[in-house]
Design a protein around this motif. Structure first.
Motif, PDB file in Angstrom:
ATOM      1  N   GLU A 109       0.835  -1.215   0.000  1.00 57.21           N
ATOM      2  CA  GLU A 109       0.000   0.000   0.000  1.00 57.21           C
ATOM      3  C   GLU A 109       0.865   1.259   0.000  1.00 57.21           C
ATOM      4  O   GLU A 109       0.676   2.186   0.794  1.00 57.21           O
ATOM      5  N   THR A 110       1.805   1.317  -0.957  1.00 59.07           N
ATOM      6  CA  THR A 110       2.675   2.483  -1.078  1.00 59.07           C
ATOM      7  C   THR A 110       2.860   2.858  -2.542  1.00 59.07           C
ATOM      8  O   THR A 110       2.713   2.037  -3.447  1.00 59.07           O
ATOM      9  N   ILE A 111       3.233   4.112  -2.742  1.00 62.09           N
ATOM     10  CA  ILE A 111       3.606   4.612  -4.057  1.00 62.09           C
ATOM     11  C   ILE A 111       4.861   5.456  -3.877  1.00 62.09           C
ATOM     12  O   ILE A 111       4.948   6.274  -2.959  1.00 62.09           O
ATOM     13  N   THR A 112       5.854   5.217  -4.730  1.00 64.59           N
ATOM     14  CA  THR A 112       7.116   5.956  -4.675  1.00 64.59           C
ATOM     15  C   THR A 112       7.169   6.904  -5.864  1.00 64.59           C
ATOM     16  O   THR A 112       7.076   6.472  -7.019  1.00 64.59           O
ATOM     17  N   VAL A 113       7.299   8.185  -5.572  1.00 66.40           N
ATOM     18  CA  VAL A 113       7.203   9.200  -6.623  1.00 66.40           C
ATOM     19  C   VAL A 113       8.346  10.198  -6.502  1.00 66.40           C
ATOM     20  O   VAL A 113       8.910  10.400  -5.418  1.00 66.40           O
ATOM     21  N   GLU A 114       8.677  10.844  -7.618  1.00 71.38           N
ATOM     22  CA  GLU A 114       9.686  11.889  -7.604  1.00 71.38           C
ATOM     23  C   GLU A 114       9.061  13.221  -7.190  1.00 71.38           C
ATOM     24  O   GLU A 114       7.851  13.433  -7.302  1.00 71.38           O
ATOM     25  N   ALA A 115       9.912  14.103  -6.731  1.00 75.29           N
ATOM     26  CA  ALA A 115       9.437  15.332  -6.095  1.00 75.29           C
ATOM     27  C   ALA A 115       8.695  16.260  -7.048  1.00 75.29           C
ATOM     28  O   ALA A 115       7.852  17.049  -6.623  1.00 75.29           O
ATOM     29  N   ALA A 121      -1.434  13.892 -10.582  1.00 77.03           N
ATOM     30  CA  ALA A 121      -0.898  12.715 -11.271  1.00 77.03           C
ATOM     31  C   ALA A 121      -0.687  11.565 -10.294  1.00 77.03           C
ATOM     32  O   ALA A 121      -0.888  10.393 -10.645  1.00 77.03           O
ATOM     33  N   VAL A 122      -0.288  11.875  -9.073  1.00 75.72           N
ATOM     34  CA  VAL A 122      -0.124  10.836  -8.053  1.00 75.72           C
ATOM     35  C   VAL A 122      -1.489  10.270  -7.666  1.00 75.72           C
ATOM     36  O   VAL A 122      -1.652   9.051  -7.523  1.00 75.72           O
ATOM     37  N   GLN A 123      -2.477  11.144  -7.514  1.00 76.64           N
ATOM     38  CA  GLN A 123      -3.835  10.674  -7.227  1.00 76.64           C
ATOM     39  C   GLN A 123      -4.322   9.733  -8.328  1.00 76.64           C
ATOM     40  O   GLN A 123      -4.916   8.678  -8.046  1.00 76.64           O
ATOM     41  N   GLU A 124      -4.063  10.101  -9.578  1.00 81.07           N
ATOM     42  CA  GLU A 124      -4.526   9.294 -10.718  1.00 81.07           C
ATOM     43  C   GLU A 124      -3.779   7.969 -10.797  1.00 81.07           C
ATOM     44  O   GLU A 124      -4.382   6.922 -11.118  1.00 81.07           O
ATOM     45  N   ALA A 125      -2.476   7.972 -10.501  1.00 74.48           N
ATOM     46  CA  ALA A 125      -1.712   6.729 -10.509  1.00 74.48           C
ATOM     47  C   ALA A 125      -2.231   5.770  -9.443  1.00 74.48           C
ATOM     48  O   ALA A 125      -2.289   4.551  -9.656  1.00 74.48           O
ATOM     49  N   ALA A 126      -2.623   6.299  -8.301  1.00 67.56           N
ATOM     50  CA  ALA A 126      -3.206   5.459  -7.250  1.00 67.56           C
ATOM     51  C   ALA A 126      -4.558   4.907  -7.693  1.00 67.56           C
ATOM     52  O   ALA A 126      -4.866   3.723  -7.491  1.00 67.56           O
ATOM     53  N   GLU A 128      -5.604   4.265 -10.634  1.00 71.52           N
ATOM     54  CA  GLU A 128      -5.460   3.252 -11.685  1.00 71.52           C
ATOM     55  C   GLU A 128      -5.306   1.848 -11.124  1.00 71.52           C
ATOM     56  O   GLU A 128      -5.613   0.869 -11.806  1.00 71.52           O
ATOM     57  N   VAL A 129      -4.827   1.721  -9.898  1.00 71.93           N
ATOM     58  CA  VAL A 129      -4.671   0.401  -9.278  1.00 71.93           C
ATOM     59  C   VAL A 129      -5.677   0.205  -8.141  1.00 71.93           C
ATOM     60  O   VAL A 129      -5.476  -0.622  -7.254  1.00 71.93           O
ATOM     61  N   GLY A 130      -6.751   0.980  -8.184  1.00 67.28           N
ATOM     62  CA  GLY A 130      -7.811   0.805  -7.213  1.00 67.28           C
ATOM     63  C   GLY A 130      -7.478   1.287  -5.821  1.00 67.28           C
ATOM     64  O   GLY A 130      -8.008   0.779  -4.830  1.00 67.28           O
ATOM     65  N   ARG A 131      -6.605   2.305  -5.741  1.00 64.88           N
ATOM     66  CA  ARG A 131      -6.200   2.836  -4.446  1.00 64.88           C
ATOM     67  C   ARG A 131      -6.463   4.342  -4.397  1.00 64.88           C
ATOM     68  O   ARG A 131      -6.787   4.971  -5.398  1.00 64.88           O
ATOM     69  N   LEU A 132      -6.263   4.894  -3.211  1.00 66.27           N
ATOM     70  CA  LEU A 132      -6.466   6.318  -2.995  1.00 66.27           C
ATOM     71  C   LEU A 132      -5.217   6.924  -2.387  1.00 66.27           C
ATOM     72  O   LEU A 132      -4.684   6.399  -1.404  1.00 66.27           O
ATOM     73  N   PHE A 133      -4.744   8.038  -2.986  1.00 64.34           N
ATOM     74  CA  PHE A 133      -3.805   8.889  -2.287  1.00 64.34           C
ATOM     75  C   PHE A 133      -4.608  10.106  -1.861  1.00 64.34           C
ATOM     76  O   PHE A 133      -5.076  10.874  -2.703  1.00 64.34           O
ATOM     77  N   PRO A 134      -4.813  10.311  -0.556  1.00 61.56           N
ATOM     78  CA  PRO A 134      -5.894  11.183  -0.089  1.00 61.56           C
ATOM     79  C   PRO A 134      -5.590  12.668   0.012  1.00 61.56           C
ATOM     80  O   PRO A 134      -6.513  13.445   0.251  1.00 61.56           O
TER      81      PRO A 134
END
Length: 472
Positions: A109-115, A121-126, A128-134
């Motif tokens: 349950e993690t996402i590693t992203v660049e600064a 875009a991070v919300q959308e990437a989450a 896409e795999v059925g997750r939420l970045f809140p």
């Protein structure tokens, strides 16, 4: 460019290439002022590295040549923290080329992203795999994760998920001497000493440059209920959140307070917004419940809570959104406040926090002091009641002179910050200090806290080259 040694410029170009440098005065302009045009500076060069290694090489060169660096992300801040000074000798280091989503680990349950990744875009990437970045902000379409981390951003879902400190498990940071600290660990337990990531979260680029982060993901939201509620007082808002929390627990995702003055500005200046009620009311809250279950009984829960509040005289009117369009319209009322206030001329914006229980007394006390000393000012108070964070803004009196109003900025700030301190609050809840509140922090922060902060700054950045003139 003349402020920089020729050797330095050549070595920088060897690291980032011509595409990674902005030298032309016209192209530099967007890096030299904030989005509100409230802060403006000059720079000798804008550097746009494309990798952590390039960031480190640029930082090493700046350290070698004693050149100050100003890290910058989406440049959506409100305190001038990402704007260079007026000397024209500093280098702006923009992270906007570092936009990669390095890894999505659904099992951890993690996402590693660049600064430089845009928050949306991070919300959308989450998603896409059925997750939420809140994390959710009004600027989510342009702000970057690095900036969110540098200011410890909060947003509208702090009640349930916390701010960026709570959402971050690990960081990658380039230190002021160019070393790379690889703390990209997706661990929820790591009790091996000082938790170093918390030094850099909220440090506004003064201790190092965050280049990547491991962030927490959550199950996707499948049910949402939104209500617009009218209240007789700010005290009623504190009573109402207690009722809703007791009934709904962590399903309560958003609870946004707005004064009538805030709503009036939105109705006047933001297109397609209309008042949900036929009568005016002194205060309003926007309530959002959410759940991971697709058929969660959120409407029934919220109706029950509001019904109890109506019986107790805490609520005077309420409407539940019945469609996605209505939900969007209600949130537009909340999110349009800052933009709407700008149409009313100069405004003085303050981002304070006090204990939730003190919010009503703070508003009453501070409103009265301001109106006594500055007759006619219009107070735009709104914010995240559940975490005690108020955006307490002041617009000029109708028909008054802009310059005369701006000249009162320090006196108005003094009234607000004195009241904030009197209620054991903070002069910056989520926007940071930047250059806007650096002087005020000297007066309102505990001297020992400031001494400890300076000791940390001196240890990590002995030359003082990392975003000088900000925070301290």
């Amino acid at each position: 460019m003349s402020a920089l040694p020729d050797n330095f410029i050549r070595e920088i170009e060897a690291v980032v290439g011509a595409v990674g440098m902005v030298c032309d005065a016209e192209r530099m302009q967007s890096y030299l002022s904030d989005w509100r045009n409230a802060y403006r500076g000059e720079a000798a060069l804008v550097v746009r590295p494309a990798s952590t290694e390039e960031v480190a090489a640029v930082v090493r060169l700046c350290n070698q040549y004693d050149i100050a660096l100003v890290p910058q992300g989406g440049n959506t801040g409100l305190c001038g923290g990402s704007i260079p000074d007026a000397s024209g000798t500093q280098v702006v280091l923009s992270l906007t080329r570092m936009t990669g989503i390095r890894e999505v680990d659904t099992e951890n349950e993690t996402i590693t992203v660049e600064a430089g990744a845009i928050l949306q875009a991070v919300q959308e990437a989450a998603a896409e795999v059925g997750r939420l970045f809140p994390l959710s902000l009004g600027a989510e379409g342009s702000c970057t994760v690095g900036g969110n981390l540098a200011t410890n951003a909060g947003g509208t879902a702090v009640l349930r998920y916390g701010n960026m400190r709570d959402l971050t498990l690990g960081l990658e940071v380039v230190l002021p001497d160019g070393q790379i600290w690889n703390g990209l660990r997706g661990l929820r337990k790591d009790n091996t000493g000082y938790d170093l990531k918390h030094l850099f979260i909220g440090s506004e680029g003064t201790l190092g440059i965050i280049t990547a982060a491991v962030l927490k993901l959550y199950p996707a939201v499948r049910s949402v209920t939104t209500a617009w509620v009218a209240l007789p007082s700010a005290h009623a808002a504190v009573q109402l959140i207690g009722i809703i929390r007791s009934l709904c627990g962590d399903r309560l995702t958003g609870f946004e307070l707005m004064s009538r003055q805030s709503v009036d500005f939105v109705l006047r200046h933001v297109g397609a917004c209309s008042d949900p009620f036929s009568e005016t009311h002194p205060w309003y809250v926007l309530i959002e419940l959410s759940d991971t279950q697709p058929d969660a009984p959120l409407n029934e829960l919220l109706e029950q809570g509001i019904g109890e509040a109506l019986e107790r005289g805490v609520v005077t009117d309420a409407v539940l959104a019945s469609s996605e369009a209505q939900v969007a319209a209600l949130w537009a009322m909340r999110e349009g406040i800052s933009e709407a206030q700008n149409h009313e001329g100069p405004s003085l914006k303050h981002d304070i926090s006090v204990p939730v229980s003190c919010i009503p007394a703070f508003i009453q006390t501070t409103d009265q002091r301001l109106l006594d000393q500055f007759p006619g000012v219009r107070i735009v108070a709104y914010g995240h009641v559940g975490d005690g964070n108020l955006h307490y803004n002041v617009s000029k009196p109708v028909g008054s002179d802009d310059t005369a109003f701006k000249a009162q900025q320090d006196a108005i700030m003094h009234v607000i910050y004195e009241a904030t301190t009197g209620f054991q609050g903070s002069i910056s809840a989520e926007h940071g200090l930047g250059q806007a509140k650096r002087a005020a922090a000297k007066h309102y922060k505990d001297p020992l806290e400031l001494a400890l902060m300076r000791a940390i700054k001196t240890t990590l950045d002995p030359k003082g080259l990392m975003n000088p003139g900000k925070v301290l």
